[in-house]
Design an enzyme around this catalytic site. Structure first.
Site, mmCIF file in Angstrom:
data_model
loop_
_atom_site.group_PDB
_atom_site.id
_atom_site.type_symbol
_atom_site.label_atom_id
_atom_site.label_comp_id
_atom_site.label_asym_id
_atom_site.label_seq_id
_atom_site.Cartn_x
_atom_site.Cartn_y
_atom_site.Cartn_z
ATOM 1 N N SER A 151 29.695 10.776 27.296
ATOM 2 C CA SER A 151 29.998 10.382 25.925
ATOM 3 C C SER A 151 31.503 10.335 25.753
ATOM 4 O O SER A 151 32.247 11.072 26.417
ATOM 5 C CB SER A 151 29.405 11.395 24.944
ATOM 6 O OG SER A 151 29.932 11.214 23.637
ATOM 7 N N TYR A 164 28.840 19.822 22.052
ATOM 8 C CA TYR A 164 28.438 18.590 22.723
ATOM 9 C C TYR A 164 29.576 18.046 23.581
ATOM 10 O O TYR A 164 29.374 17.656 24.745
ATOM 11 C CB TYR A 164 28.001 17.556 21.685
ATOM 12 C CG TYR A 164 27.459 16.277 22.281
ATOM 13 C CD1 TYR A 164 26.200 16.246 22.872
ATOM 14 C CD2 TYR A 164 28.208 15.102 22.246
ATOM 15 C CE1 TYR A 164 25.696 15.075 23.419
ATOM 16 C CE2 TYR A 164 27.712 13.923 22.790
ATOM 17 C CZ TYR A 164 26.452 13.911 23.375
ATOM 18 O OH TYR A 164 25.964 12.743 23.924
#
Length: 253
Positions: A151, A164
């Site tokens: 990501s 995350y």
């Protein structure tokens, strides 16, 4: 990276295959001829995927699926997966480590311990366990391909995205080390930044966003698909799916 590879006879594992990008990459790989070992917790999503792959096979004669309902928090189950692949097929050609969880969008000091631990366990530890389980099998392929979903958060480290972001940065670090270890072998290991995509995870992260402004996961999957082909020479790099380009890592300056 635009050409659809011929995956006839190739064996692939896709995690998180019951929905989102994982669902569509599994479906598209099967349509390209692969036998896809589809791994996910949600049995219903896997069965829907299987129905679509069987329908495509009936039309074209291409692609098959083996369904593996598995929670990636089950580390022993990941080990058994590698053993079962070895026993039945003797090798693995492609790994797409797509499964992951968001956790929460919150100040780092407000994140509950159990939430942080789940993010690290599912996103990082299970990815390492999966690599450990299938690395010997990928090395037996004539052109092993490993794709680890990451990501942009791994690099932007935006406020409130701490767990995350940390998990995806860890995945990239493992992938880079693995790529360096296997640089002189046929195995190619790369990371993918899919960018903002119309998925349930994105809706959880940014609930006020209009999903129609984002690409459908099938579009992103189609851009990732060429990375599974035998012609790929890049390793240890990031593929940014939205702009459709390779990006190399740089040391801090």
């Amino acid at each position: 990276m635009t050409a659809t590879p011929d995956l006839t006879g190739r064996l692939a594992v896709v995690t998180g295959a019951s929905r989102g990008i994982g669902y569509f990459i599994a479906k598209q790989m099967a349509a390209a001829g692969a036998h896809v070992i589809a791994v996910a917790r949600t049995v219903g999503g896997l069965e829907e995927l299987d129905d679509e792959i069987k329908a495509e096979h009936a039309r074209t004669g291409k692609g098959e699926a083996t369904l593996v309902p598995l929670d990636l928090a089950d580390m022993a189950g990941i080990d058994r997966l590698g053993g079962a692949i070895h026993e039945r097929w003797g090798k693995l050609d492609i790994l797409v480590a797509n499964a992951g969880v968001l956790g929460v969008i919150a100040p780092i000091g407000h994140v509950e311990a159990k939430t942080f631990e789940k993010v690290i366990n599912v996103n990082v530890t299970s990815t390492w366990r999966l690599i450990r389980s299938v690395d010997p099998l990928l090395r037996l392929s004539d052109a092993g391909r490993a794709i680890l979903l990451s990501s942009g958060a791994a690099h932007s480290a935006r406020a409130f995205w701490g767990p995350y972001a940390a998990s995806k940065a860890a995945v990239e670090a493992m992938g880079r080390s693995w790529a360096d270890e296997t640089r002189n072998s046929p195995l190619r290991v790369n990371m993918v930044d899919p960018g903002a995509t119309r998925t349930a995870m994105r809706a959880q992260a940014v609930p006020g966003e209009n999903p129609d402004t984002l690409p459908h996961p099938s579009e992103i999957a189609a851009r990732i698909l060429p990375l599974t082909g035998q012609s790929v020479t890049e390793t240890g790099m990031i593929f940014q799916a939205k702009p459709n380009r390779w990006v190399s890592y740089q040391m801090p300056a």
